[in-house]
Motif scaffolding. Structure first.
Motif, PDB file in Angstrom:
ATOM      1  N   ILE A   1      68.802  23.349 -37.140  1.00 13.02           N
ATOM      2  CA  ILE A   1      67.513  22.653 -37.002  1.00 13.02           C
ATOM      3  C   ILE A   1      66.476  23.615 -36.431  1.00 13.02           C
ATOM      4  O   ILE A   1      65.341  23.707 -36.924  1.00 13.02           O
ATOM      5  CB  ILE A   1      67.668  21.414 -36.097  1.00 13.02           C
ATOM      6  N   LYS A   2      66.864  24.359 -35.382  1.00  8.61           N
ATOM      7  CA  LYS A   2      65.963  25.376 -34.824  1.00  8.61           C
ATOM      8  C   LYS A   2      65.620  26.434 -35.868  1.00  8.61           C
ATOM      9  O   LYS A   2      64.486  26.916 -35.962  1.00  8.61           O
ATOM     10  CB  LYS A   2      66.619  26.051 -33.613  1.00  8.61           C
ATOM     11  N   TRP A   3      66.614  26.809 -36.647  1.00  5.61           N
ATOM     12  CA  TRP A   3      66.442  27.842 -37.683  1.00  5.61           C
ATOM     13  C   TRP A   3      65.405  27.380 -38.699  1.00  5.61           C
ATOM     14  O   TRP A   3      64.478  28.125 -39.055  1.00  5.61           O
ATOM     15  CB  TRP A   3      67.793  28.077 -38.323  1.00  5.61           C
ATOM     16  N   ALA A   4      65.546  26.146 -39.178  1.00  2.00           N
ATOM     17  CA  ALA A   4      64.608  25.631 -40.181  1.00  2.00           C
ATOM     18  C   ALA A   4      63.208  25.473 -39.612  1.00  2.00           C
ATOM     19  O   ALA A   4      62.219  25.545 -40.356  1.00  2.00           O
ATOM     20  CB  ALA A   4      65.117  24.298 -40.727  1.00  2.00           C
ATOM     21  N   ASP A   5      63.083  25.249 -38.301  1.00  2.00           N
ATOM     22  CA  ASP A   5      61.749  25.186 -37.700  1.00  2.00           C
ATOM     23  C   ASP A   5      60.997  26.498 -37.876  1.00  2.00           C
ATOM     24  O   ASP A   5      59.771  26.516 -37.997  1.00  2.00           O
ATOM     25  CB  ASP A   5      61.858  24.855 -36.205  1.00  2.00           C
ATOM     26  N   VAL A   6      61.745  27.607 -37.868  1.00  2.00           N
ATOM     27  CA  VAL A   6      61.133  28.928 -38.061  1.00  2.00           C
ATOM     28  C   VAL A   6      60.968  29.234 -39.545  1.00  2.00           C
ATOM     29  O   VAL A   6      59.966  29.826 -39.970  1.00  2.00           O
ATOM     30  CB  VAL A   6      61.988  30.022 -37.377  1.00  2.00           C
ATOM     31  N   THR A   7      61.949  28.829 -40.359  1.00  2.00           N
ATOM     32  CA  THR A   7      61.914  29.075 -41.810  1.00  2.00           C
ATOM     33  C   THR A   7      62.014  27.724 -42.520  1.00  2.00           C
ATOM     34  O   THR A   7      63.099  27.287 -42.911  1.00  2.00           O
ATOM     35  CB  THR A   7      63.081  29.986 -42.225  1.00  2.00           C
ATOM     36  N   PRO A   8      60.881  27.014 -42.689  1.00  2.00           N
ATOM     37  CA  PRO A   8      60.905  25.647 -43.231  1.00  2.00           C
ATOM     38  C   PRO A   8      61.538  25.538 -44.612  1.00  2.00           C
ATOM     39  O   PRO A   8      62.010  24.465 -44.994  1.00  2.00           O
ATOM     40  CB  PRO A   8      59.428  25.249 -43.255  1.00  2.00           C
ATOM     41  N   GLY A   9      61.564  26.634 -45.362  1.00  2.00           N
ATOM     42  CA  GLY A   9      62.149  26.582 -46.703  1.00  2.00           C
ATOM     43  C   GLY A   9      63.643  26.281 -46.701  1.00  2.00           C
ATOM     44  O   GLY A   9      64.223  26.002 -47.761  1.00  2.00           O
ATOM     45  N   LEU A  10      64.255  26.306 -45.523  1.00  2.00           N
ATOM     46  CA  LEU A  10      65.697  26.042 -45.422  1.00  2.00           C
ATOM     47  C   LEU A  10      66.016  24.606 -45.026  1.00  2.00           C
ATOM     48  O   LEU A  10      67.191  24.242 -44.915  1.00  2.00           O
ATOM     49  CB  LEU A  10      66.330  26.985 -44.387  1.00  2.00           C
ATOM     50  N   VAL A  11      64.978  23.772 -44.820  1.00  2.00           N
ATOM     51  CA  VAL A  11      65.218  22.441 -44.284  1.00  2.00           C
ATOM     52  C   VAL A  11      66.077  21.586 -45.209  1.00  2.00           C
ATOM     53  O   VAL A  11      66.821  20.708 -44.762  1.00  2.00           O
ATOM     54  CB  VAL A  11      63.882  21.734 -43.956  1.00  2.00           C
ATOM     55  N   ASP A  12      66.015  21.844 -46.524  1.00  2.00           N
ATOM     56  CA  ASP A  12      66.835  21.057 -47.451  1.00  2.00           C
ATOM     57  C   ASP A  12      68.321  21.269 -47.195  1.00  2.00           C
ATOM     58  O   ASP A  12      69.130  20.343 -47.334  1.00  2.00           O
ATOM     59  CB  ASP A  12      66.494  21.425 -48.904  1.00  2.00           C
ATOM     60  N   LEU A  13      68.699  22.484 -46.770  1.00  2.00           N
ATOM     61  CA  LEU A  13      70.102  22.739 -46.459  1.00  2.00           C
ATOM     62  C   LEU A  13      70.531  21.946 -45.223  1.00  2.00           C
ATOM     63  O   LEU A  13      71.643  21.417 -45.170  1.00  2.00           O
ATOM     64  CB  LEU A  13      70.319  24.237 -46.211  1.00  2.00           C
TER      65      LEU A  13
ATOM     66  N   ALA B   1      72.228  31.496 -24.650  1.00  2.00           N
ATOM     67  CA  ALA B   1      71.399  32.698 -24.742  1.00  2.00           C
ATOM     68  C   ALA B   1      71.850  33.577 -25.911  1.00  2.00           C
ATOM     69  O   ALA B   1      71.008  34.103 -26.662  1.00  2.00           O
ATOM     70  CB  ALA B   1      71.464  33.482 -23.430  1.00  2.00           C
ATOM     71  N   ALA B   2      73.156  33.755 -26.092  1.00  2.00           N
ATOM     72  CA  ALA B   2      73.671  34.565 -27.206  1.00  2.00           C
ATOM     73  C   ALA B   2      73.331  33.909 -28.538  1.00  2.00           C
ATOM     74  O   ALA B   2      72.961  34.596 -29.506  1.00  2.00           O
ATOM     75  CB  ALA B   2      75.184  34.751 -27.068  1.00  2.00           C
ATOM     76  N   ARG B   3      73.456  32.573 -28.604  1.00  2.56           N
ATOM     77  CA  ARG B   3      73.127  31.877 -29.852  1.00  2.56           C
ATOM     78  C   ARG B   3      71.650  32.045 -30.192  1.00  2.56           C
ATOM     79  O   ARG B   3      71.288  32.291 -31.354  1.00  2.56           O
ATOM     80  CB  ARG B   3      73.489  30.394 -29.739  1.00  2.56           C
ATOM     81  N   ASP B   4      70.794  31.900 -29.188  1.00  3.61           N
ATOM     82  CA  ASP B   4      69.349  32.039 -29.440  1.00  3.61           C
ATOM     83  C   ASP B   4      69.000  33.450 -29.888  1.00  3.61           C
ATOM     84  O   ASP B   4      68.153  33.642 -30.764  1.00  3.61           O
ATOM     85  CB  ASP B   4      68.568  31.670 -28.177  1.00  3.61           C
ATOM     86  N   ALA B   5      69.654  34.449 -29.286  1.00  3.34           N
ATOM     87  CA  ALA B   5      69.376  35.837 -29.682  1.00  3.34           C
ATOM     88  C   ALA B   5      69.808  36.088 -31.127  1.00  3.34           C
ATOM     89  O   ALA B   5      69.109  36.759 -31.897  1.00  3.34           O
ATOM     90  CB  ALA B   5      70.101  36.796 -28.736  1.00  3.34           C
ATOM     91  N   ALA B   6      70.975  35.544 -31.512  1.00  2.00           N
ATOM     92  CA  ALA B   6      71.429  35.687 -32.900  1.00  2.00           C
ATOM     93  C   ALA B   6      70.465  35.002 -33.856  1.00  2.00           C
ATOM     94  O   ALA B   6      70.175  35.517 -34.951  1.00  2.00           O
ATOM     95  CB  ALA B   6      72.833  35.094 -33.048  1.00  2.00           C
ATOM     96  N   LEU B   7      69.940  33.853 -33.459  1.00  2.00           N
ATOM     97  CA  LEU B   7      69.002  33.122 -34.318  1.00  2.00           C
ATOM     98  C   LEU B   7      67.728  33.924 -34.541  1.00  2.00           C
ATOM     99  O   LEU B   7      67.195  33.957 -35.661  1.00  2.00           O
ATOM    100  CB  LEU B   7      68.672  31.764 -33.689  1.00  2.00           C
TER     101      LEU B   7
END
Length: 574
Positions: free
Chosen positions: A506-518, A464-470
């Protein structure tokens, strides 16, 4: 000092055989419950988050129960089973093998075990045939025979397995309870979790059987829910399913500050003691003082044959006061910090950098908890560092009016700066140069303390804390998000397990696809460190096409762990 003379002190991640954590209050009632015949069969759940001491509790239980002839103790670790297609069968065979080994001279026991394993063998053949994995030639009549449902009395059927197993356990001489200690269930894939629980519930749950299942309860519930598919009832069913199997759930306590201080002191003492047995009286002293409510727990040591140095106890106190609350409550996090201390101490010795242990710990706390403030100190010209530290400590002490916080220093560092030892008069230049060369500070220089804190939470405990930070991180501008993700991914070098990091990005890039290369680059760089949960997560991502290459490489690389490679192959097949 030559390279040969340098000695690296590390603390292993193995569960302890000595109670450093005050778990006697947990172990004693479990032993009492196991010895109570009123609940039969019995399943006990030992729950805590990652690194909370579950395996240590199982070790302590085994040491209490194994010497008693009325108990037969069986250790099982489903995560390590080779045949991942039949985890249920592997667990049952593990129990049967250890029963047979204990009563190898009893012919009736050995014969009964062989008969039960024969039933399992036929069930495994059926499983293999169902998967189309056997290439031998079968005619139609043979296939019909193989798949014909069998009655309870047929020795090739699992239908009568439980009754036959019950007779075996009931007939074991002198044994009042067979206690199966199940470890690492929360590290298994969802299918393996369900198979283990099914083995316990459907086949092994007979009178005189006891199961002690050590696992993160939330992880197990999530695995049950995943195995049921995404439905509105899956989570509720997972809760009820687990409650049906586990009659007595026991949650391990989080370490209180006094317990964390004692635990840290015992770990440091273990590096100082010539004989590991010297730690037993120390642990017993802690236990006795804990029962009497006396603090510190590592106090009144004068009557012991051996005791750690006062400087060692002072270091433990310093760490207990300096570590953040989440790390302080987790034994594995404390060990990780001590290992970072050991590595940095050796690095300083190899460069002939003279730094007192207490100063080194304080500097590591600054680097770990308040990275941007550490960077401010490291970036300050050497001639001005003493002045900065003096102003910093004066502000923190609050003894002089109208002294402002130095520029570039986080307000949260007040307690750190006020804590002993004072650093203004300490020559830190050579150490700071060394530390700055060992960590990446370029990316972090672009980030605020808030963003660094969010990244720290992203890699910490609690979903839950990780998801909130994301959520907060994805609300930043994309350039700041990129800098934050680069900073997060650089932490992979210091992590023993990078799965949480990879899954979160992976979850992060799903929201901001421009980061998928990282994410792709990081996964490729740490390919052989990825766990079995990563391929399914990539396959479920909205950007799964971007991860296809990573999944293919995981499936094809012979150096990859079998579980990970199989998970990747399953994703490719899907």
């Amino acid at each position: 000092m030559t390279a040969d003379e340098l000695r690296l002190q590390l603390w292993d991640d193995n569960p302890s055989l000595v109670d450093f954590l005050g778990f006697d209050s947990v172990v004693a009632p479990i032993v009492a419950a196991i010895g109570t015949p009123d609940i039969d069969p019995l399943a006990i759940g030992v729950h805590s988050p990652w690194g909370g001491g579950k395996s240590t509790v199982l070790n302590l239980l085994e040491s209490r129960l194994a010497p008693r002839s009325e108990f037969l103790v069986v250790r099982a670790d489903p995560w390590q089973y080779d045949n991942h297609d039949d985890v249920r069968g592997d667990l049952i065979v593990e129990v049967l093998d250890q029963v047979a080994a204990q009563f190898s001279e009893t012919g009736t026991v050995t014969g009964a075990v062989k008969d039960l394993i024969k039933r399992l063998s036929w069930a495994r053949i059926g499983l293999t045939l169902g998967k189309g994995a056997m290439t031998m030639q079968w005619d139609v009549d043979e296939l019909v025979e193989a798949f014909t449902p069998r009655g309870r009395t047929d020795d090739r059927s699992m239908a009568g397995f439980k009754d036959q197993f019950a007779r075996l356990i009931d007939g074991l001489p002198y044994v009042q309870r067979v206690v199966v200690l199940v470890d690492d269930l929360d590290r298994c894939l969802p299918a393996a979790v369900m198979a283990t629980l099914e083995a316990i519930k459907l086949f092994l749950s007979v009178p005189k059987m006891v199961f002690v299942v050590a696992a993160d309860q939330e992880m197990v519930r999530e695995s049950i829910a995943v195995s049921l598919g995404e439905t509105s009832r899956s989570n509720a069913f997972a809760v009820r399913y687990l409650e049906k199997i586990i009659q007595i759930p026991i949650s391990l306590p989080r370490l209180a500050p006094a317990d964390a201080e004692a635990y840290t002191g015992l770990l440091l003492a273990s590096a100082e003691a010539d004989n590991p047995n010297a730690l037993v009286p120390l642990a017993e002293q802690c236990s006795a003082r804990r029962k009497k409510g006396k603090l510190p727990l590592l106090g009144d040591l004068g009557g012991l044959d051996w005791r750690p140095a006062e400087t060692t106890l002072a270091l433990a106190t310093q760490l207990a006061q300096g570590l953040s609350a989440d790390r302080l409550a987790n034994p594995r996090q404390i060990k990780r910090f001590l290992n970072a201390f050991g590595v940095r101490q050796l690095a300083a010795q190899s460069r002939d950098v003279d730094i007192e242990p207490a100063v080194l710990i304080k500097m590591l706390l600054l680097e770990d908890l308040y990275r941007s403030s550490f960077q401010t100190l490291a970036a300050t010209p050497p001639a001005q560092r003493g002045e900065l530290l003096s102003a910093w400590e004066t502000w923190a002490a609050g003894t002089e009016p109208n002294v402002d916080k130095p520029e570039g220093i986080a307000a949260e560092t007040r307690d750190w700066a006020a804590a002993a030892p004072p650093l203004a008069a300490v020559g830190l230049d050579r150490y700071l140069d060394l530390a700055a060369s060992l960590i990446n500070v370029g990316t972090a220089e672009q980030l605020s303390d808030n963003v660094i804190g969010l990244v720290s939470t992203l890699l910490g405990e609690g979903q839950a804390a990780r998801d909130a930070a994301l959520v907060e991180l994805t609300q930043l501008g994309e350039s700041e998000q990129r800098a934050a993700m680069e900073f997060a991914l650089r932490q992979a070098r210091g992590l023993a397990d990078i799965d949480v990091l990879i899954e979160m990005v992976i979850k992060w890039a799903d929201v901001t696809p421009g980061l998928v290369d990282l994410v792709v680059a990081a996964a490729d760089q740490g390919l052989r460190r990825l766990g079995p949960g990563v391929p399914p997560m990539m396959g479920a991502s909205r950007l799964k096409a971007d991860y296809a290459g990573v999944i293919s490489r995981l499936a094809a690389d012979d150096g990859i762990d079998d579980m990970v490679r199989n998970a990747a192959r399953m994703e490719l097949e899907n």
